[in-house]
Design a protein around this motif. Structure first.
Motif, PDB file in Angstrom:
ATOM      1  N   MET A 178       0.844  -1.192   0.000  1.00 45.82           N
ATOM      2  CA  MET A 178       0.000   0.000   0.000  1.00 45.82           C
ATOM      3  C   MET A 178       0.877   1.240   0.000  1.00 45.82           C
ATOM      4  SD  MET A 178      -3.109  -0.955   2.507  1.00 45.82           S
ATOM      5  CE  MET A 178      -2.280  -2.343   3.255  1.00 45.82           C
ATOM      6  N   PRO A 179       1.149   1.806  -1.138  1.00 52.23           N
ATOM      7  CA  PRO A 179       2.077   2.925  -1.179  1.00 52.23           C
ATOM      8  C   PRO A 179       1.488   4.156  -0.518  1.00 52.23           C
ATOM      9  CG  PRO A 179       1.144   2.521  -3.357  1.00 52.23           C
ATOM     10  CD  PRO A 179       0.618   1.471  -2.445  1.00 52.23           C
ATOM     11  N   GLY A 180       2.319   4.830   0.251  1.00 50.56           N
ATOM     12  CA  GLY A 180       1.911   6.088   0.841  1.00 50.56           C
ATOM     13  C   GLY A 180       0.972   5.955   2.019  1.00 50.56           C
ATOM     14  N   ARG A 181       0.634   4.726   2.382  1.00 48.63           N
ATOM     15  CA  ARG A 181      -0.289   4.548   3.485  1.00 48.63           C
ATOM     16  C   ARG A 181       0.319   3.680   4.545  1.00 48.63           C
ATOM     17  NH1 ARG A 181      -6.375   4.051   3.131  1.00 48.63           N
ATOM     18  NH2 ARG A 181      -6.781   5.626   4.687  1.00 48.63           N
ATOM     19  N   ARG A 182       0.238   4.128   5.783  1.00 48.55           N
ATOM     20  CA  ARG A 182       0.813   3.309   6.850  1.00 48.55           C
ATOM     21  C   ARG A 182      -0.305   2.685   7.650  1.00 48.55           C
ATOM     22  NH1 ARG A 182       6.449   4.654   8.892  1.00 48.55           N
ATOM     23  NH2 ARG A 182       5.720   3.155  10.417  1.00 48.55           N
ATOM     24  N   ILE A 183      -0.127   1.428   7.984  1.00 47.37           N
ATOM     25  CA  ILE A 183      -1.105   0.751   8.812  1.00 47.37           C
ATOM     26  C   ILE A 183      -0.804   1.110  10.260  1.00 47.37           C
ATOM     27  CG2 ILE A 183      -2.046  -1.492   9.424  1.00 47.37           C
ATOM     28  CD1 ILE A 183      -0.778  -2.523   6.831  1.00 47.37           C
ATOM     29  N   SER A 184      -1.840   1.400  11.031  1.00 48.13           N
ATOM     30  CA  SER A 184      -1.585   1.770  12.417  1.00 48.13           C
ATOM     31  C   SER A 184      -1.020   0.569  13.155  1.00 48.13           C
ATOM     32  CB  SER A 184      -2.876   2.245  13.081  1.00 48.13           C
ATOM     33  OG  SER A 184      -3.539   1.146  13.650  1.00 48.13           O
ATOM     34  N   PRO A 185      -0.103   0.830  14.100  1.00 43.20           N
ATOM     35  CA  PRO A 185       0.527  -0.282  14.814  1.00 43.20           C
ATOM     36  C   PRO A 185      -0.478  -1.158  15.551  1.00 43.20           C
ATOM     37  CG  PRO A 185       1.477   1.847  15.469  1.00 43.20           C
ATOM     38  CD  PRO A 185       0.393   2.134  14.504  1.00 43.20           C
ATOM     39  N   ARG A 186      -1.545  -0.523  16.056  1.00 49.78           N
ATOM     40  CA  ARG A 186      -2.528  -1.319  16.796  1.00 49.78           C
ATOM     41  C   ARG A 186      -3.248  -2.286  15.878  1.00 49.78           C
ATOM     42  NH1 ARG A 186      -6.361   1.986  20.606  1.00 49.78           N
ATOM     43  NH2 ARG A 186      -5.860   0.784  22.447  1.00 49.78           N
ATOM     44  N   LEU A 187      -3.578  -1.775  14.686  1.00 47.07           N
ATOM     45  CA  LEU A 187      -4.244  -2.637  13.709  1.00 47.07           C
ATOM     46  C   LEU A 187      -3.324  -3.787  13.335  1.00 47.07           C
ATOM     47  CD1 LEU A 187      -6.966  -2.584  12.212  1.00 47.07           C
ATOM     48  CD2 LEU A 187      -5.729  -1.678  10.250  1.00 47.07           C
ATOM     49  N   ALA A 188      -2.046  -3.434  13.122  1.00 39.01           N
ATOM     50  CA  ALA A 188      -1.075  -4.462  12.753  1.00 39.01           C
ATOM     51  C   ALA A 188      -0.972  -5.510  13.850  1.00 39.01           C
ATOM     52  CB  ALA A 188       0.293  -3.826  12.489  1.00 39.01           C
ATOM     53  N   ALA A 189      -0.989  -5.052  15.122  1.00 38.11           N
ATOM     54  CA  ALA A 189      -0.879  -5.993  16.232  1.00 38.11           C
ATOM     55  C   ALA A 189      -2.103  -6.899  16.291  1.00 38.11           C
ATOM     56  CB  ALA A 189      -0.707  -5.228  17.545  1.00 38.11           C
ATOM     57  N   ALA A 190      -3.284  -6.287  16.100  1.00 34.66           N
ATOM     58  CA  ALA A 190      -4.514  -7.078  16.113  1.00 34.66           C
ATOM     59  C   ALA A 190      -4.480  -8.120  14.992  1.00 34.66           C
ATOM     60  CB  ALA A 190      -5.721  -6.160  15.961  1.00 34.66           C
ATOM     61  N   PHE A 191      -3.991  -7.679  13.844  1.00 35.62           N
ATOM     62  CA  PHE A 191      -3.897  -8.583  12.705  1.00 35.62           C
ATOM     63  C   PHE A 191      -2.944  -9.737  13.025  1.00 35.62           C
ATOM     64  CE2 PHE A 191      -2.161  -9.785   8.528  1.00 35.62           C
ATOM     65  CZ  PHE A 191      -3.354 -10.116   7.892  1.00 35.62           C
ATOM     66  N   ALA A 192      -1.832  -9.393  13.655  1.00 32.33           N
ATOM     67  CA  ALA A 192      -0.852 -10.426  13.998  1.00 32.33           C
ATOM     68  C   ALA A 192      -1.451 -11.434  14.974  1.00 32.33           C
ATOM     69  CB  ALA A 192       0.402  -9.784  14.586  1.00 32.33           C
ATOM     70  N   THR A 193      -2.228 -10.909  15.964  1.00 33.67           N
ATOM     71  CA  THR A 193      -2.865 -11.805  16.922  1.00 33.67           C
ATOM     72  C   THR A 193      -3.829 -12.750  16.214  1.00 33.67           C
ATOM     73  OG1 THR A 193      -2.769  -9.977  18.474  1.00 33.67           O
ATOM     74  CG2 THR A 193      -4.087 -11.865  19.118  1.00 33.67           C
ATOM     75  N   ALA A 194      -4.619 -12.168  15.307  1.00 28.72           N
ATOM     76  CA  ALA A 194      -5.610 -12.981  14.601  1.00 28.72           C
ATOM     77  C   ALA A 194      -4.926 -14.048  13.747  1.00 28.72           C
ATOM     78  CB  ALA A 194      -6.489 -12.087  13.730  1.00 28.72           C
ATOM     79  N   THR A 195      -3.908 -13.650  12.991  1.00 30.02           N
ATOM     80  CA  THR A 195      -3.242 -14.655  12.159  1.00 30.02           C
ATOM     81  C   THR A 195      -2.538 -15.676  13.042  1.00 30.02           C
ATOM     82  OG1 THR A 195      -1.400 -13.137  11.942  1.00 30.02           O
ATOM     83  CG2 THR A 195      -2.888 -13.274  10.072  1.00 30.02           C
ATOM     84  N   GLY A 196      -1.952 -15.215  14.175  1.00 32.54           N
ATOM     85  CA  GLY A 196      -1.321 -16.152  15.099  1.00 32.54           C
ATOM     86  C   GLY A 196      -2.321 -17.191  15.580  1.00 32.54           C
ATOM     87  N   GLY A 197      -3.535 -16.748  15.896  1.00 33.97           N
ATOM     88  CA  GLY A 197      -4.582 -17.665  16.323  1.00 33.97           C
ATOM     89  C   GLY A 197      -4.922 -18.665  15.239  1.00 33.97           C
ATOM     90  N   LEU A 198      -5.024 -18.184  14.024  1.00 24.92           N
ATOM     91  CA  LEU A 198      -5.343 -19.080  12.906  1.00 24.92           C
ATOM     92  C   LEU A 198      -4.226 -20.098  12.693  1.00 24.92           C
ATOM     93  CD1 LEU A 198      -7.003 -16.720  10.266  1.00 24.92           C
ATOM     94  CD2 LEU A 198      -8.070 -18.486  11.682  1.00 24.92           C
ATOM     95  N   VAL A 199      -2.986 -19.608  12.776  1.00 24.57           N
ATOM     96  CA  VAL A 199      -1.849 -20.519  12.610  1.00 24.57           C
ATOM     97  C   VAL A 199      -1.895 -21.599  13.682  1.00 24.57           C
ATOM     98  CG1 VAL A 199       0.669 -20.681  12.814  1.00 24.57           C
ATOM     99  CG2 VAL A 199      -0.345 -18.859  11.454  1.00 24.57           C
ATOM    100  N   PHE A 200      -2.250 -21.189  14.917  1.00 21.22           N
ATOM    101  CA  PHE A 200      -2.311 -22.153  16.005  1.00 21.22           C
ATOM    102  C   PHE A 200      -3.401 -23.182  15.753  1.00 21.22           C
ATOM    103  CE2 PHE A 200      -3.856 -23.449  20.251  1.00 21.22           C
ATOM    104  CZ  PHE A 200      -2.700 -24.076  20.690  1.00 21.22           C
ATOM    105  N   ILE A 201      -4.573 -22.710  15.275  1.00 18.92           N
ATOM    106  CA  ILE A 201      -5.647 -23.652  14.964  1.00 18.92           C
ATOM    107  C   ILE A 201      -5.189 -24.624  13.875  1.00 18.92           C
ATOM    108  CG2 ILE A 201      -7.966 -23.839  13.989  1.00 18.92           C
ATOM    109  CD1 ILE A 201      -8.612 -21.199  15.473  1.00 18.92           C
ATOM    110  N   GLY A 202      -4.469 -24.071  12.885  1.00 14.41           N
ATOM    111  CA  GLY A 202      -3.924 -24.928  11.838  1.00 14.41           C
ATOM    112  C   GLY A 202      -2.993 -25.991  12.410  1.00 14.41           C
ATOM    113  N   ALA A 203      -2.136 -25.560  13.338  1.00 18.70           N
ATOM    114  CA  ALA A 203      -1.187 -26.504  13.943  1.00 18.70           C
ATOM    115  C   ALA A 203      -1.929 -27.577  14.737  1.00 18.70           C
ATOM    116  CB  ALA A 203      -0.202 -25.759  14.842  1.00 18.70           C
ATOM    117  N   LEU A 204      -3.021 -27.162  15.413  1.00 17.85           N
ATOM    118  CA  LEU A 204      -3.827 -28.129  16.172  1.00 17.85           C
ATOM    119  C   LEU A 204      -4.440 -29.169  15.248  1.00 17.85           C
ATOM    120  CD1 LEU A 204      -5.959 -26.198  18.828  1.00 17.85           C
ATOM    121  CD2 LEU A 204      -4.241 -27.958  19.212  1.00 17.85           C
TER     122      LEU A 204
END
Ligand SMILES: Nc1ncnc2c1ncn2[C@@H]1O[C@H](COP(=O)(O)OP(=O)(O)O)[C@@H](O)[C@H]1O
Ligand SMILES: [Mg+2]
Lengths: 257, 262
Positions: free
Chosen positions: B1-27
């Motif tokens: 996304m050129p010229g646009r920065r994702i807010s750190p909080r959004l990025a963190a929430a996204f990371a948590t969500a993907t981390g959860g999905l990865v964990f479910i995948g591992a399970l």
């Protein structure tokens, strides 16, 4: 034949490059020593070699099979059957006593009956001088004992390749010398290959068939290799100031990092 | 996304969500591969965790159950009495215990006692590089550490819930006897109000809550960061996550049971 071939390894964390352009071969039946000041990336390099940290750049092959890059997972899994690892911290399983720690790999990967596993675990603990501590928990032993127990665990399946991260740091000189003897006897009796991180000058000269010296300032922008070759040759011939400082001075107290 | 920065909080929430999905995948992967990795799933671990999570939680569960039964009975008796309907206190307490409070409170206790313990245990293992040691041995931490813990809580939570239900009914009975009702009358009233399916539905919910609380605790532990506060943070995350997930799931069950006419 080379048991490990590493070419062009680099590791970046964020915008910091710990090292780059690290290439070397470990021949079968060799004790290969990794040297270098604290924080120069020895443990990081070892994590790459055992497949815990994908290198930012470069390739690693163990016994001829590439364990880095895409589709390398099966090769890595196969390679892991061939090596044992002792981490710098020991990394013993805190919920198991020392015998239990050594028995875990036996339980997972052999069909030995329980009594046989226990006997083997005791034998491995005896090899590192811990025969009478088999039923102690990791929390109840000293750091040096934990390292030796971790070596016993790494030896459990008699792997042809062993990675030891600072095995003799924190050991008294007598135990450290015993450990060197154990390494040499495994090399000579079984042809076991070793990658050993150590700072003990005496130990390097006694056990090292080849060594690789890393330094934080090998490149203007990054760490890397400053010397490679048999330790005796480096000691006699190297002109690199850091190498000279290392071999000419009495060994520094082992840095824990 | 050129010229646009994702807010750190959004990025963190996204990371948590993907981390959860990865964990479910591992399970899921670990479950599918369980027949191959059968050896890494140690029944002795299931038994040990079940003892820790179940047997040792019994005093607290019984105490809390009895108190809740007592308090609910007293509290509801006040308005009911105005209509001369205090026998229906038995209906209210038994139904709400079996369907809601038993499973919910058991899960909350589990999150506080066991979810946090799982996070602290696995987090300490991570900090001590024990998880790395497992990995280089070619062992799967999910099969070796997570699945036995989930199996243990899956088995144990319904039992805890049953105990909580029983203690609550006893507490309620004590109050009702104090009001002058006979035990057989109270029992008859309970049997008429609550059905076996209320009980079974509650126990089924409890099993799901138990497995999910364990999974969240283990995931918090495996995701432990670096630094002296990391293990504590993981334990906190396990308790908060476990309780929130339990309540969300309870809501989902409420809708499901409503649809099924249960
Ligand atoms: N996961 C990581 N993230 C960021 N930096 C790291 C990480 N692991 C190691 N480092 C850094 O890499 C450098 C080398 O560390 P290490 O390999 O442990 O050195 P040593 O040679 O003493 O074993 C250190 O400066 C360390 O801070
Ligand atoms: Mg190190």
């Amino acid at each position: 034949m080379a048991i490990i071939e590493a070419s062009g390894l680099a590791q970046r964390f964020g915008d910091r490059t710990i090292f780059r352009d690290v290439s070397f071969r470990v021949e079968e039946g060799q004790v290969f020593v990794l040297l270098g000041g604290s924080g120069c990336g020895k443990s990081t390099l070892m994590r790459q070699l055992v497949g815990l940290l994908p290198p930012t750049e470069g390739e690693i092959a163990i016994a001829g099979a590439r364990i880095t890059g895409p589709d390398a997972a099966p090769a890595l899994a196969a390679a892991r059957r061939r090596f044992g690892v002792m981490f710098q911290s020991g990394a013993l399983f805190g919920s198991l006593d020392l015998a239990g720690n050594v028995m875990l790999p036996l339980e997972m990967f052999t069909d030995l009956p329980r009594a046989e596993r226990a006997a083997r675990a005791r034998a491995k603990l005896a090899e590192v001088g811990l025969a009478d501590a088999a039923d102690r928990l990791p929390a109840e032993i000293s750091g040096g004992m934990a390292k030796r127990a971790a070596i016993a665990r790494a030896l459990a399946l008699d792997p042809p390749l062993l990675f030891l991260d600072e095995p003799s740091a924190g050991l008294d000189p007598i135990t450290a010398a015993e450990l060197d003897r154990l390494i040499l006897s495994l090399r000579d009796r079984r042809g076991t290959s070793f990658v050993v991180v150590t700072h003990e000058l005496a130990s390097i000269l006694a056990i090292g068939d080849a060594c690789l010296m890393l330094d934080r300032n090998a490149w203007p922008d990054a760490g890397g290799v400053i010397a490679a070759g048999p330790p005796r040759v480096l000691k006699a011939e190297s002109r690199h100031p850091v190498v000279r400082a290392f071999f000419d001075r009495a060994p520094l107290a082992a840095e824990a990092a | 996304m050129p010229g646009r920065r994702i807010s750190p909080r959004l990025a963190a929430a996204f990371a948590t969500a993907t981390g959860g999905l990865v964990f479910i995948g591992a399970l899921v992967t670990a479950l599918v591969r369980l027949p191959v990795n059968r050896r890494q799933f140690r029944l002795s671990d299931v038994a040990r965790e079940a003892e820790q999570a179940g047997f040792r939680a019994l005093p607290l569960v019984l105490l809390l159950g009895a108190l809740i039964g007592l308090i609910l009975a007293f509290q509801s008796a006040i308005p009911m009495r105005r209509f001369g309907a205090d026998i229906f206190v038995a209906n209210l307490v038994s139904v709400s215990l079996l369907r809601e409070l038993g499973p919910l409170l058991s899960a909350v206790i589990l999150a506080g006692r066991t979810g946090s313990a799982f996070a602290a245990e696995l987090g300490t293992m991570k900090v001590n590089q024990e998880l790395d040691a497992l990995a280089v041995m070619g062992l799967d931490p999910v099969t070796l550490l997570v699945l036995p813990r989930m199996a243990a809580t899956l088995l144990v939570t319904p039992v805890l819930t049953l105990m909580m239900d029983a203690a609550g009914l006893i507490g309620m009975t004590l109050v009702m006897v104090g009001f002058g009702y006979s035990e057989p009358a109270i029992q008859a009233q309970v049997q008429q109000a609550a059905s076996v399916s209320d009980l079974i539905g509650g126990l089924a919910k409890a099993a799901v809550f138990g497995a999910v609380v364990a999974a969240i605790g283990c995931r918090a532990g495996l995701g432990t960061g670096n630094g002296p506060r990391a293990v504590g943070l993981a334990a906190t995350a396990a308790v908060v996550g476990g309780i929130v997930a339990t309540i969300l799931l309870d809501g989902a069950f409420a809708m499901l049971f409503y649809r099924l006419g249960w």
